[in-house]
Design a protein around this motif. Structure first.
Motif, PDB file in Angstrom:
ATOM      1  N   VAL A   1       0.841  -1.266   0.059  1.00 33.43           N
ATOM      2  CA  VAL A   1       0.037   0.165   0.134  1.00 33.43           C
ATOM      3  C   VAL A   1       0.923   1.181   0.088  1.00 33.43           C
ATOM      4  CG1 VAL A   1      -1.726   1.309   1.337  1.00 33.43           C
ATOM      5  CG2 VAL A   1      -1.785  -1.286   1.215  1.00 33.43           C
ATOM      6  N   VAL A   2       1.980   1.198   0.997  1.00 38.77           N
ATOM      7  CA  VAL A   2       2.810   2.500   1.124  1.00 38.77           C
ATOM      8  C   VAL A   2       3.453   2.547  -0.341  1.00 38.77           C
ATOM      9  CG1 VAL A   2       4.630   3.357   2.262  1.00 38.77           C
ATOM     10  CG2 VAL A   2       2.870   2.251   3.412  1.00 38.77           C
ATOM     11  N   PHE A   3       4.102   1.677  -0.933  1.00 37.01           N
ATOM     12  CA  PHE A   3       4.696   1.562  -2.164  1.00 37.01           C
ATOM     13  C   PHE A   3       3.782   2.271  -3.108  1.00 37.01           C
ATOM     14  CE2 PHE A   3       5.687  -0.328  -6.305  1.00 37.01           C
ATOM     15  CZ  PHE A   3       7.064   0.048  -6.390  1.00 37.01           C
TER      16      PHE A   3
ATOM     17  N   TRP B   1       2.532   6.367  -7.140  1.00 40.13           N
ATOM     18  CA  TRP B   1       1.703   7.170  -7.979  1.00 40.13           C
ATOM     19  C   TRP B   1       1.903   8.445  -7.544  1.00 40.13           C
ATOM     20  CZ3 TRP B   1       0.211   5.169 -12.494  1.00 40.13           C
ATOM     21  CH2 TRP B   1       0.223   3.672 -12.339  1.00 40.13           C
ATOM     22  N   LEU B   2       2.259   9.212  -6.424  1.00 40.52           N
ATOM     23  CA  LEU B   2       2.488  10.511  -6.075  1.00 40.52           C
ATOM     24  C   LEU B   2       3.487  10.921  -6.747  1.00 40.52           C
ATOM     25  CD1 LEU B   2       1.409  12.836  -4.344  1.00 40.52           C
ATOM     26  CD2 LEU B   2       2.935  12.020  -2.268  1.00 40.52           C
ATOM     27  N   MET B   3       4.797  10.294  -6.699  1.00 37.31           N
ATOM     28  CA  MET B   3       5.916  10.813  -7.495  1.00 37.31           C
ATOM     29  C   MET B   3       5.475  10.990  -8.995  1.00 37.31           C
ATOM     30  SD  MET B   3       8.965   8.622  -5.780  1.00 37.31           S
ATOM     31  CE  MET B   3      10.067   9.102  -6.885  1.00 37.31           C
ATOM     32  N   ILE B   4       4.772   9.972  -9.756  1.00 39.80           N
ATOM     33  CA  ILE B   4       4.419  10.238 -11.178  1.00 39.80           C
ATOM     34  C   ILE B   4       3.474  11.365 -11.256  1.00 39.80           C
ATOM     35  CG2 ILE B   4       2.998   8.950 -12.902  1.00 39.80           C
ATOM     36  CD1 ILE B   4       3.932   6.298 -11.880  1.00 39.80           C
TER      37      ILE B   4
ATOM     38  N   LEU C   1       3.177  14.140  -9.609  1.00 40.48           N
ATOM     39  CA  LEU C   1       4.067  15.326  -9.362  1.00 40.48           C
ATOM     40  C   LEU C   1       5.103  15.654 -10.481  1.00 40.48           C
ATOM     41  CD1 LEU C   1       5.220  14.972  -5.472  1.00 40.48           C
ATOM     42  CD2 LEU C   1       3.400  16.492  -6.493  1.00 40.48           C
ATOM     43  N   ALA C   2       5.822  14.653 -11.101  1.00 38.41           N
ATOM     44  CA  ALA C   2       6.474  14.752 -11.976  1.00 38.41           C
ATOM     45  C   ALA C   2       5.822  15.175 -13.361  1.00 38.41           C
ATOM     46  CB  ALA C   2       7.311  13.387 -12.239  1.00 38.41           C
ATOM     47  N   LEU C   3       4.630  14.564 -13.441  1.00 35.72           N
ATOM     48  CA  LEU C   3       3.777  14.963 -14.749  1.00 35.72           C
ATOM     49  C   LEU C   3       3.337  16.481 -14.624  1.00 35.72           C
ATOM     50  CD1 LEU C   3       1.391  12.058 -15.380  1.00 35.72           C
ATOM     51  CD2 LEU C   3       3.472  12.764 -16.847  1.00 35.72           C
ATOM     52  N   SER C   4       3.037  17.123 -13.241  1.00 38.61           N
ATOM     53  CA  SER C   4       2.711  18.187 -12.965  1.00 38.61           C
ATOM     54  C   SER C   4       3.768  19.247 -13.259  1.00 38.61           C
ATOM     55  CB  SER C   4       2.280  18.229 -11.588  1.00 38.61           C
ATOM     56  OG  SER C   4       1.090  17.631 -11.299  1.00 38.61           O
ATOM     57  N   VAL C   5       5.039  19.078 -12.949  1.00 38.53           N
ATOM     58  CA  VAL C   5       6.180  19.847 -13.010  1.00 38.53           C
ATOM     59  C   VAL C   5       6.462  19.745 -14.712  1.00 38.53           C
ATOM     60  CG1 VAL C   5       8.851  19.875 -12.942  1.00 38.53           C
ATOM     61  CG2 VAL C   5       7.315  19.273 -11.018  1.00 38.53           C
ATOM     62  N   ILE C   6       6.236  18.715 -15.535  1.00 37.48           N
ATOM     63  CA  ILE C   6       6.487  18.913 -16.803  1.00 37.48           C
ATOM     64  C   ILE C   6       5.436  19.588 -17.415  1.00 37.48           C
ATOM     65  CG2 ILE C   6       6.365  17.421 -18.872  1.00 37.48           C
ATOM     66  CD1 ILE C   6       7.424  15.059 -17.451  1.00 37.48           C
ATOM     67  N   VAL C   7       4.298  19.693 -17.176  1.00 41.57           N
ATOM     68  CA  VAL C   7       3.061  20.356 -17.871  1.00 41.57           C
ATOM     69  C   VAL C   7       3.322  21.987 -17.634  1.00 41.57           C
ATOM     70  CG1 VAL C   7       0.761  21.008 -17.512  1.00 41.57           C
ATOM     71  CG2 VAL C   7       1.385  18.440 -17.938  1.00 41.57           C
ATOM     72  N   VAL C   8       3.591  22.254 -16.123  1.00 42.24           N
ATOM     73  CA  VAL C   8       3.810  23.673 -15.883  1.00 42.24           C
ATOM     74  C   VAL C   8       5.190  24.249 -16.542  1.00 42.24           C
ATOM     75  CG1 VAL C   8       4.390  25.147 -13.901  1.00 42.24           C
ATOM     76  CG2 VAL C   8       2.709  23.410 -13.539  1.00 42.24           C
ATOM     77  N   SER C   9       6.108  23.277 -16.573  1.00 44.71           N
ATOM     78  CA  SER C   9       7.494  23.787 -17.211  1.00 44.71           C
ATOM     79  C   SER C   9       7.004  24.078 -18.769  1.00 44.71           C
ATOM     80  CB  SER C   9       8.281  22.882 -17.091  1.00 44.71           C
ATOM     81  OG  SER C   9       8.547  22.829 -15.859  1.00 44.71           O
ATOM     82  N   TYR C  10       6.333  23.313 -19.461  1.00 43.25           N
ATOM     83  CA  TYR C  10       6.007  23.382 -20.803  1.00 43.25           C
ATOM     84  C   TYR C  10       5.299  24.645 -21.043  1.00 43.25           C
ATOM     85  CZ  TYR C  10       4.088  22.607 -25.685  1.00 43.25           C
ATOM     86  OH  TYR C  10       3.562  22.625 -26.721  1.00 43.25           O
TER      87      TYR C  10
END
Length: 343
Positions: A298-300, A305-308, A310-319
């Motif tokens: 569960v923790v894993f 998915w939280l890391m995924i 956040l990573a997608l959010s950074v990519i979209v904002v940066s773009y």
């Protein structure tokens, strides 16, 4: 919501109870007897050394695991008369097996908890208990002498079940009825200790019943004694499965393996009656991985998915920042331009 899988002609694996998130597919896929421990381990969410190439068990949930697994091996016949309205699994290569590897895994992963591990073969007076089992089943009759004494007490199967052609004065009949009595006593003790289902560690029950084999050897398969014995045993197993499912709130798997005869003798280290040996891991001689908690999966998944996200959010904002027109998209520059015009 329980799922039931029932047996067919020939040695068979029968799953009497399983939770909704442990899916057994309908089909006629045979499973080897030596793979039964791996199947039990997978239903409990444990990893195994080699992949189980058997399509009968679908991929389970990453967030839910059964709270218990109970496996009953019935020797002396190839099938029992369970309802036949859904799937069945033939058993091939019926070699003897034990759940020692699964019990060791439970102890290794949940050493800090109090799992219940009960492995019992009444006819051979073979018993192994670990964890809370020593407390819950301390009054369980386990030797043949103790079980015979239990049969003479009030509320035993001798008085509560219709024996019909079975006799309380015959050794083969008493051995069979002794094993049925053990099933009823385990059910009664589980009903008395329903707090077991609240423990974070999964529980494991393994029973081997050979009384029916003695009935067959004594009377044959065409005898009324065999017919009555199979009827009583079928009813007792269904009641046992219902009781286990009730105690664990439908979060338990109950399997029955029926085998007429094993193909080879089983060589194993014997265990004395009422032994509660704690398995040691001095120096980690097998290079085992570190222990992880029951909620590891569960923790894993939460972290992954939280890391995924956040990573997608950074990519979209940066773009969007990279392609932004300061004079059109930015309110700061827009207000500055209007002020310059007014001046």
């Amino acid at each position: 919501f329980l799922r039931c899988v029932f047996s067919v002609l020939g040695d068979s694996l029968t799953v009497l109870r399983s939770p909704q998130y442990v899916t057994f597919r309908d089909g006629q896929w045979p499973i080897s007897g030596e793979k039964i421990p791996d199947l039990v381990a997978l239903t409990m969410g444990f990893s195994i050394h080699e992949d189980l190439d058997w399509p009968g068990l679908a991929a389970g949930s990453l967030f839910q695991r059964p709270r218990a697994n109970a496996l009953i091996v019935v020797r002396g016949l190839d099938s029992l008369d369970f309802p036949k309205n859904i799937s069945s699994y033939p058993l091939e290569n019926p070699v003897p097996f034990t759940l020692d590897s699964v019990a060791n895994t439970v102890h290794t992963l949940f050493a800090d908890s109090t799992p219940v591990v009960l492995q019992l073969a009444p006819s051979e007076e073979r018993l192994y208990m670990m964890g809370m089992a020593n407390t819950v089943f301390e009054d369980l009759p386990v030797t043949l002498q103790q079980i015979r004494g239990r049969l003479s007490q009030d509320g035993s199967v001798l008085t509560s079940l219709p024996l019909v052609s079975l006799s309380r004065n015959n050794e083969a009949d008493l051995l069979f009825l002794s094993e049925v009595q053990v099933l009823y006593d385990i059910s009664a003790l589980l009903q008395k200790h329903k707090h077991l289902a609240k423990d974070p560690a999964p529980d494991l029950y393994s029973l081997e019943l050979a009384g029916l084999e003695e009935i067959v050897r004594r009377y044959g398969t065409d005898s009324p004694q065999f017919t009555d014995a199979t009827r009583i045993l079928t009813s007792a197993l269904q009641k046992f499965a219902d009781d286990v499912a009730n105690v664990y709130s439908n979060n338990a798997v109950v399997e029955v393996v029926t085998v007429k005869t094993f193909e080879a003798p089983l060589t194993r280290k014997s265990r004395s009656i009422l032994e509660s040996k704690q398995i040691s891991n001095t120096g980690n001689p097998y290079n085992l991985a570190y222990k992880y908690d029951y909620d590891y999966a569960v923790v894993f998944n939460i972290v992954l998915w939280l890391m995924i996200v956040l990573a997608l959010s950074v990519i979209v904002v940066s773009y969007n920042l990279w392609n932004m027109d300061p004079g059109y998209d930015s309110i700061i520059y827009r207000m500055t331009n209007q002020k310059i015009r007014m001046d």
